[in-house]
Every structure is written in C-alpha cells, then in structure tokens.
Scaffold this motif. Structure first.
Motif, PDB file in Angstrom:
ATOM      1  N   CYS A  52       9.229   5.709  -9.242  1.00 17.04           N
ATOM      2  CA  CYS A  52       9.262   6.412  -8.018  1.00 17.04           C
ATOM      3  C   CYS A  52       7.891   6.463  -7.226  1.00 17.04           C
ATOM      4  CB  CYS A  52       9.437   8.083  -8.331  1.00 17.04           C
ATOM      5  SG  CYS A  52       9.449   8.975  -6.838  1.00 17.04           S
ATOM      6  N   ILE A  53       7.751   5.988  -5.995  1.00 14.76           N
ATOM      7  CA  ILE A  53       6.721   5.945  -5.143  1.00 14.76           C
ATOM      8  C   ILE A  53       6.440   6.949  -4.254  1.00 14.76           C
ATOM      9  CG2 ILE A  53       5.419   4.282  -3.814  1.00 14.76           C
ATOM     10  CD1 ILE A  53       5.462   3.242  -6.396  1.00 14.76           C
ATOM     11  N   ALA A  54       5.509   7.590  -3.928  1.00 21.05           N
ATOM     12  CA  ALA A  54       5.260   8.531  -3.039  1.00 21.05           C
ATOM     13  C   ALA A  54       4.621   7.815  -1.890  1.00 21.05           C
ATOM     14  CB  ALA A  54       4.421   9.623  -3.352  1.00 21.05           C
ATOM     15  N   ILE A  55       5.152   8.066  -0.733  1.00 19.19           N
ATOM     16  CA  ILE A  55       4.680   7.900   0.784  1.00 19.19           C
ATOM     17  C   ILE A  55       3.965   8.784   1.256  1.00 19.19           C
ATOM     18  CG2 ILE A  55       5.185   7.229   3.352  1.00 19.19           C
ATOM     19  CD1 ILE A  55       7.688   5.737   2.141  1.00 19.19           C
ATOM     20  N   VAL A  56       2.593   8.791   1.511  1.00 15.26           N
ATOM     21  CA  VAL A  56       1.701  10.117   1.930  1.00 15.26           C
ATOM     22  C   VAL A  56       1.450   9.691   3.399  1.00 15.26           C
ATOM     23  CG1 VAL A  56      -0.283  11.274   1.407  1.00 15.26           C
ATOM     24  CG2 VAL A  56       0.996  10.224  -0.378  1.00 15.26           C
ATOM     25  N   SER A  57       1.733  10.557   4.311  1.00 14.60           N
ATOM     26  CA  SER A  57       1.396  10.424   5.706  1.00 14.60           C
ATOM     27  C   SER A  57       0.800  11.732   6.091  1.00 14.60           C
ATOM     28  CB  SER A  57       2.627  10.055   6.502  1.00 14.60           C
ATOM     29  OG  SER A  57       2.153  10.089   7.859  1.00 14.60           O
ATOM     30  N   ASP A  58       0.012  11.878   7.151  1.00 17.53           N
ATOM     31  CA  ASP A  58      -0.655  12.904   7.307  1.00 17.53           C
ATOM     32  C   ASP A  58       0.372  14.025   8.123  1.00 17.53           C
ATOM     33  OD1 ASP A  58      -2.657  14.831   8.525  1.00 17.53           O
ATOM     34  OD2 ASP A  58      -2.642  14.137  10.435  1.00 17.53           O
ATOM     35  N   THR A  59       1.161  13.429   8.934  1.00 19.52           N
ATOM     36  CA  THR A  59       2.132  14.275   9.808  1.00 19.52           C
ATOM     37  C   THR A  59       3.766  13.581   9.631  1.00 19.52           C
ATOM     38  OG1 THR A  59       1.678  13.647  11.728  1.00 19.52           O
ATOM     39  CG2 THR A  59       0.618  15.652  10.995  1.00 19.52           C
ATOM     40  N   VAL A  60       4.741  14.177   9.887  1.00 23.67           N
ATOM     41  CA  VAL A  60       6.061  13.587  10.039  1.00 23.67           C
ATOM     42  C   VAL A  60       5.972  12.740  11.367  1.00 23.67           C
ATOM     43  CG1 VAL A  60       8.503  13.999  10.510  1.00 23.67           C
ATOM     44  CG2 VAL A  60       7.235  15.513   8.935  1.00 23.67           C
TER      45      VAL A  60
END
Length: 226
Positions: A42-50
């Motif tokens: 499983c890979i996590a996508i990390v972004s500041d905001t939606v």
C-alpha cells in the motif's frame, strides 16, 4: 517530507504535478497512479491539501476502488485528513466536501474570467490573442492590443495589392513566409489562414464575437472600403 518523517512513512518517490486538474487528461497524475499500481505494498499519497491534489470528482472515481482495495492511502496534511480502506463514512464525506469546495473555487474563477472577458468586449477591447499586424501588450498593468509597427505595414500592403485583382492569396502567403511572419497561432502562413486574415473585419475597426460585429477601440490598419 516532515509529515512523512513524523508518521514513519518512507518517501519512495516525489511527483511534482503542474498540470490542470480540470482540463483534459492529467498525464502526470496518472503516471503517479500507475506507479502505485505497480507496487506490491500500500502506498500513501501525501499532499498539503485536497485542492492541491484534485479539483473535481473524476479522480475520486479512480481513487475510491484503490482505497477500498488497500492499494493506496490519501494524506492531506492541512485538512487533517488521512484516508485508508477502513476510513469511516464521515471521513470520506469530509474528503468529498473538500473536493466540492475545490470544484466550486474553480467554477467561481471561471465565472470571474467570463465576466472580465464580457466587460472587455462591452468596452470595445479585443480579449484574446491579437491578430497578425497587432500585438498584445500590458500598459499601466492593463492588458491591451496595439499596432505592431514592424508587421502592420506588410499586412496593409497585402490588402492593397489583393484589391488590385492581380495579387493572389498564395503569393501573399509566400511573401509572409519569406518575411518570417507567422500567424497568431505561431504557425507559418498558408493560403487558408491568409484568406482568414483578409476576411477579418478587425483590420477596419470591427471585431467579430460569436457571429456579431462589434466596433473596437483599437487603431484600424485599413478603411472599410478597402
């Protein structure tokens, strides 16, 4: 990266996605999804905001099955939201609400742009790329269209020579090509776009907008009679 360090997430890859999230196919975005699908974990996508990640629901349709299958997690730092396959209905609803707000922001921008364009037209100003013989400039922080002093004389010459009946569209296009003059779409002139040029009422002081002829405030290059 600080967030990943705090959460014990290893940064496998960084994607810098600079394409629009509302127009066309997002090639860079889908390259990221393809990369995730190739992984066994499983890979996590990390972004500041939606809203830095998506601004419409079309990506949600692709991401939901990946979430439910445990292929991906979505972490939106400033929104305080981390989504995974066991996320509650309220968390997924919060995600949808954030996407809705982002989409609403885009629609408001579109409305503002349309209002601005309509106002320019009402004021007799050309709101788009200037036709050949003119150029787009910014004067006192205001975008406008002025005569291109270098190219305008040759444009006027084409009208005058063509009016004699002894100067062809093909010859005009050839002369423009030799002079290195390109169309407003940045392509060399051929007979078809040369015909569009000499059929354009803009040159005598009228702009065509959605089939209507509206007088403009920019300096004409020729008379209507010519």
């Amino acid at each position: 990266k600080d967030y990943c360090a705090r959460k014990g997430l290893v940064v496998e890859k960084v994607f810098s996605i600079v394409e629009s999230s509302t127009q066309g196919t997002r090639k860079q975005f889908h390259q990221m999804l393809d990369y995730i699908k190739e992984q066994k974990e499983c890979i996590a996508i990390v972004s500041d905001t939606v809203d830095r990640f998506q601004r419409s629901f079309k990506e949600t349709l692709e991401l939901n099955p990946m979430l439910n299958e445990g292929e991906v997690e979505l972490h939106f730092i400033s929104n305080g939201l981390a989504l995974h396959k066991n996320s509650s209905a309220s968390e997924k609803t919060m995600w949808s609400m954030c996407v809705l707000m982002a989409q609403n922001y885009v629609l408001q921008l579109s409305d503002n742009t349309k209002r601005g364009l309509n106002q320019k037209i009402k004021d007799g100003e050309w709101p788009s790329k200037a036709p050949v013989g003119y150029k787009n400039v910014t004067i006192n922080e205001k975008k406008t269209v002025v005569v291109d002093e270098v190219i305008a004389p040759m444009v006027k010459m084409v009208f005058e020579r063509y009016a004699t009946g002894t100067y062809s569209i093909d010859k005009a296009a050839e002369d423009f090509k030799k002079a290195g003059i390109i169309s407003c779409r940045n392509v060399p002139f051929v007979a078809s776009n040369m015909h569009k040029m000499i059929s354009n009422p803009f040159y005598y002081g009228v702009m065509e907008v959605k089939g209507q002829l509206i007088p403009h405030v920019h300096e004409p290059l020729i008379t209507k009679e010519l």
